[in-house]
Write a protein that holds these residues in place. Structure first.
Motif, PDB file in Angstrom:
ATOM      1  N   MET A   1       0.840  -1.184   0.000  1.00 17.53           N
ATOM      2  CA  MET A   1       0.000   0.000   0.000  1.00 17.53           C
ATOM      3  C   MET A   1       0.885   1.247   0.000  1.00 17.53           C
ATOM      4  O   MET A   1       1.824   1.362   0.763  1.00 17.53           O
ATOM      5  N   SER A   2       0.566   2.170  -0.865  1.00 13.67           N
ATOM      6  CA  SER A   2       1.336   3.399  -0.978  1.00 13.67           C
ATOM      7  C   SER A   2       0.930   4.399   0.099  1.00 13.67           C
ATOM      8  O   SER A   2      -0.199   4.406   0.560  1.00 13.67           O
ATOM      9  N   SER A   3       1.871   5.213   0.479  1.00 17.89           N
ATOM     10  CA  SER A   3       1.646   6.201   1.532  1.00 17.89           C
ATOM     11  C   SER A   3       1.694   7.608   0.964  1.00 17.89           C
ATOM     12  O   SER A   3       2.196   7.850  -0.129  1.00 17.89           O
ATOM     13  N   ASN A   4       1.197   8.530   1.759  1.00 19.92           N
ATOM     14  CA  ASN A   4       1.285   9.948   1.439  1.00 19.92           C
ATOM     15  C   ASN A   4       2.547  10.478   2.123  1.00 19.92           C
ATOM     16  O   ASN A   4       2.562  10.645   3.332  1.00 19.92           O
ATOM     17  N   ILE A   5       3.588  10.714   1.348  1.00 17.46           N
ATOM     18  CA  ILE A   5       4.872  11.170   1.888  1.00 17.46           C
ATOM     19  C   ILE A   5       5.095  12.613   1.468  1.00 17.46           C
ATOM     20  O   ILE A   5       5.045  12.942   0.281  1.00 17.46           O
ATOM     21  N   GLU A   6       5.364  13.459   2.464  1.00 17.17           N
ATOM     22  CA  GLU A   6       5.654  14.865   2.211  1.00 17.17           C
ATOM     23  C   GLU A   6       6.931  15.224   2.954  1.00 17.17           C
ATOM     24  O   GLU A   6       7.099  14.851   4.116  1.00 17.17           O
ATOM     25  N   ILE A   7       7.810  15.953   2.275  1.00 14.19           N
ATOM     26  CA  ILE A   7       9.038  16.421   2.909  1.00 14.19           C
ATOM     27  C   ILE A   7       8.995  17.946   2.919  1.00 14.19           C
ATOM     28  O   ILE A   7       8.902  18.586   1.865  1.00 14.19           O
ATOM     29  N   PHE A   8       9.044  18.507   4.116  1.00 17.00           N
ATOM     30  CA  PHE A   8       9.027  19.956   4.320  1.00 17.00           C
ATOM     31  C   PHE A   8      10.477  20.396   4.522  1.00 17.00           C
ATOM     32  O   PHE A   8      11.110  20.034   5.515  1.00 17.00           O
ATOM     33  N   GLU A   9      10.992  21.159   3.558  1.00 11.31           N
ATOM     34  CA  GLU A   9      12.408  21.490   3.521  1.00 11.31           C
ATOM     35  C   GLU A   9      12.672  22.951   3.855  1.00 11.31           C
ATOM     36  O   GLU A   9      11.802  23.803   3.688  1.00 11.31           O
ATOM     37  N   PRO A  10      13.901  23.245   4.290  1.00 15.03           N
ATOM     38  CA  PRO A  10      14.252  24.643   4.552  1.00 15.03           C
ATOM     39  C   PRO A  10      14.232  25.455   3.263  1.00 15.03           C
ATOM     40  O   PRO A  10      14.169  24.903   2.165  1.00 15.03           O
ATOM     41  N   ALA A  11      14.300  26.760   3.403  1.00 15.04           N
ATOM     42  CA  ALA A  11      14.339  27.648   2.242  1.00 15.04           C
ATOM     43  C   ALA A  11      15.572  27.332   1.406  1.00 15.04           C
ATOM     44  O   ALA A  11      16.682  27.216   1.933  1.00 15.04           O
ATOM     45  N   MET A  12      15.349  27.151   0.098  1.00 15.15           N
ATOM     46  CA  MET A  12      16.438  26.855  -0.827  1.00 15.15           C
ATOM     47  C   MET A  12      16.281  27.737  -2.063  1.00 15.15           C
ATOM     48  O   MET A  12      15.208  28.271  -2.318  1.00 15.15           O
ATOM     49  N   LEU A  49      10.398  25.868   1.889  1.00 12.02           N
ATOM     50  CA  LEU A  49       9.886  26.964   2.717  1.00 12.02           C
ATOM     51  C   LEU A  49       9.816  28.288   1.957  1.00 12.02           C
ATOM     52  O   LEU A  49       8.887  29.066   2.147  1.00 12.02           O
ATOM     53  N   SER A  50      10.752  28.525   1.043  1.00  9.05           N
ATOM     54  CA  SER A  50      10.741  29.798   0.328  1.00  9.05           C
ATOM     55  C   SER A  50       9.750  29.818  -0.832  1.00  9.05           C
ATOM     56  O   SER A  50       9.178  30.865  -1.136  1.00  9.05           O
ATOM     57  N   SER A  51       9.498  28.693  -1.484  1.00  5.02           N
ATOM     58  CA  SER A  51       8.614  28.703  -2.654  1.00  5.02           C
ATOM     59  C   SER A  51       7.199  28.191  -2.372  1.00  5.02           C
ATOM     60  O   SER A  51       6.279  28.500  -3.129  1.00  5.02           O
ATOM     61  N   THR A  52       7.015  27.432  -1.295  1.00  4.62           N
ATOM     62  CA  THR A  52       5.678  26.922  -0.958  1.00  4.62           C
ATOM     63  C   THR A  52       5.394  27.088   0.541  1.00  4.62           C
ATOM     64  O   THR A  52       5.078  26.121   1.239  1.00  4.62           O
ATOM     65  N   PRO A  53       5.477  28.319   1.041  1.00  5.47           N
ATOM     66  CA  PRO A  53       5.287  28.523   2.482  1.00  5.47           C
ATOM     67  C   PRO A  53       3.887  28.165   2.974  1.00  5.47           C
ATOM     68  O   PRO A  53       3.714  27.785   4.139  1.00  5.47           O
ATOM     69  N   GLN A  54       2.897  28.246   2.093  1.00  5.04           N
ATOM     70  CA  GLN A  54       1.526  27.955   2.511  1.00  5.04           C
ATOM     71  C   GLN A  54       1.368  26.504   2.980  1.00  5.04           C
ATOM     72  O   GLN A  54       0.598  26.225   3.900  1.00  5.04           O
ATOM     73  N   ALA A  55       2.132  25.590   2.390  1.00  4.09           N
ATOM     74  CA  ALA A  55       2.068  24.184   2.814  1.00  4.09           C
ATOM     75  C   ALA A  55       2.503  24.035   4.270  1.00  4.09           C
ATOM     76  O   ALA A  55       1.950  23.211   5.011  1.00  4.09           O
ATOM     77  N   PHE A  56       3.449  24.843   4.708  1.00  6.09           N
ATOM     78  CA  PHE A  56       3.936  24.806   6.087  1.00  6.09           C
ATOM     79  C   PHE A  56       2.877  25.367   7.041  1.00  6.09           C
ATOM     80  O   PHE A  56       2.748  24.897   8.168  1.00  6.09           O
ATOM     81  N   ASN A  59      -0.286  22.703   7.268  1.00  4.85           N
ATOM     82  CA  ASN A  59      -0.079  21.454   8.004  1.00  4.85           C
ATOM     83  C   ASN A  59       0.166  21.794   9.470  1.00  4.85           C
ATOM     84  O   ASN A  59       1.235  22.276   9.840  1.00  4.85           O
ATOM     85  N   MET A  60      -0.824  21.540  10.306  1.00  6.40           N
ATOM     86  CA  MET A  60      -0.750  21.948  11.716  1.00  6.40           C
ATOM     87  C   MET A  60       0.389  21.260  12.469  1.00  6.40           C
ATOM     88  O   MET A  60       1.025  21.878  13.325  1.00  6.40           O
ATOM     89  N   HIS A  61       0.687  19.985  12.160  1.00  4.89           N
ATOM     90  CA  HIS A  61       1.783  19.291  12.841  1.00  4.89           C
ATOM     91  C   HIS A  61       3.122  19.960  12.528  1.00  4.89           C
ATOM     92  O   HIS A  61       3.940  20.194  13.421  1.00  4.89           O
ATOM     93  N   VAL A  62       3.334  20.246  11.255  1.00  5.45           N
ATOM     94  CA  VAL A  62       4.571  20.901  10.821  1.00  5.45           C
ATOM     95  C   VAL A  62       4.612  22.327  11.365  1.00  5.45           C
ATOM     96  O   VAL A  62       5.653  22.770  11.876  1.00  5.45           O
ATOM     97  N   ASN A  63       3.508  23.028  11.285  1.00  2.00           N
ATOM     98  CA  ASN A  63       3.429  24.396  11.782  1.00  2.00           C
ATOM     99  C   ASN A  63       3.758  24.444  13.276  1.00  2.00           C
ATOM    100  O   ASN A  63       4.542  25.293  13.723  1.00  2.00           O
ATOM    101  N   ASP A  64       3.184  23.541  14.057  1.00  3.98           N
ATOM    102  CA  ASP A  64       3.454  23.497  15.496  1.00  3.98           C
ATOM    103  C   ASP A  64       4.923  23.185  15.780  1.00  3.98           C
ATOM    104  O   ASP A  64       5.532  23.784  16.671  1.00  3.98           O
TER     105      ASP A  64
END
Length: 128
Positions: A1-12, A49-56, A59-64
């Motif tokens: 079963m495939s998962s939903n994988i997201e990687i939240f990276e620093p500004a690049m 973080l620099s190009s897609t800040p809204q995703a951060f 996502n409440m877990h990442v935001n917290d």
């Protein structure tokens, strides 16, 4: 079963982070392996973080985590609604496992990519 994988990276400087005069070998490894996973029909979403800040923000877990620990906690790997890893990129084996690959599928993918690259360790020539 495939998962939903997201990687939240620093500004690049660019969406992949594999750019500029001094390419980070760890980012190259991650980008290469994610491309290989995508070739197998798996999906890993990367947020910069620099190009897609809204995703951060969304996502409440990442935001917290960012609010309490600061940006040095990045990258954050988020799988199926839970933070799996912080501060470093996951190993290839972990990404493959979280993507739902079996050990045999992973070995087959590695073998196929080695053959496609003429025996090197990554596709597109050169070795990572």
């Amino acid at each position: 079963m495939s998962s939903n994988i997201e990687i939240f990276e620093p500004a690049m400087c660019c969406s992949t982070g594999v750019c500029g005069p001094g390419v980070d070998k760890e980012l190259l490894r991650v980008a290469t392996f994610i491309n290989q996973l995508e070739g197998e029909g798996k999906k890993v979403i990367r947020y910069n973080l620099s190009s897609t800040p809204q995703a951060f923000v969304e996502n409440m877990h990442v935001n917290d985590a960012l609010a309490s620990e600061g940006p040095d906690i990045l990258p954050i790997t988020y799988v199926n609604g839970e933070i799996k890893q912080v501060g470093t990129y996951p190993a290839n084996f972990d990404l493959a496992t979280w993507a739902g690959m079996t050990r045999e599928e992973l070995l087959s993918m590695i073998k196929k990519n080695r053959e496609a690259s003429g025996g090197g360790c990554c596709t597109g020539g050169g070795c990572c």
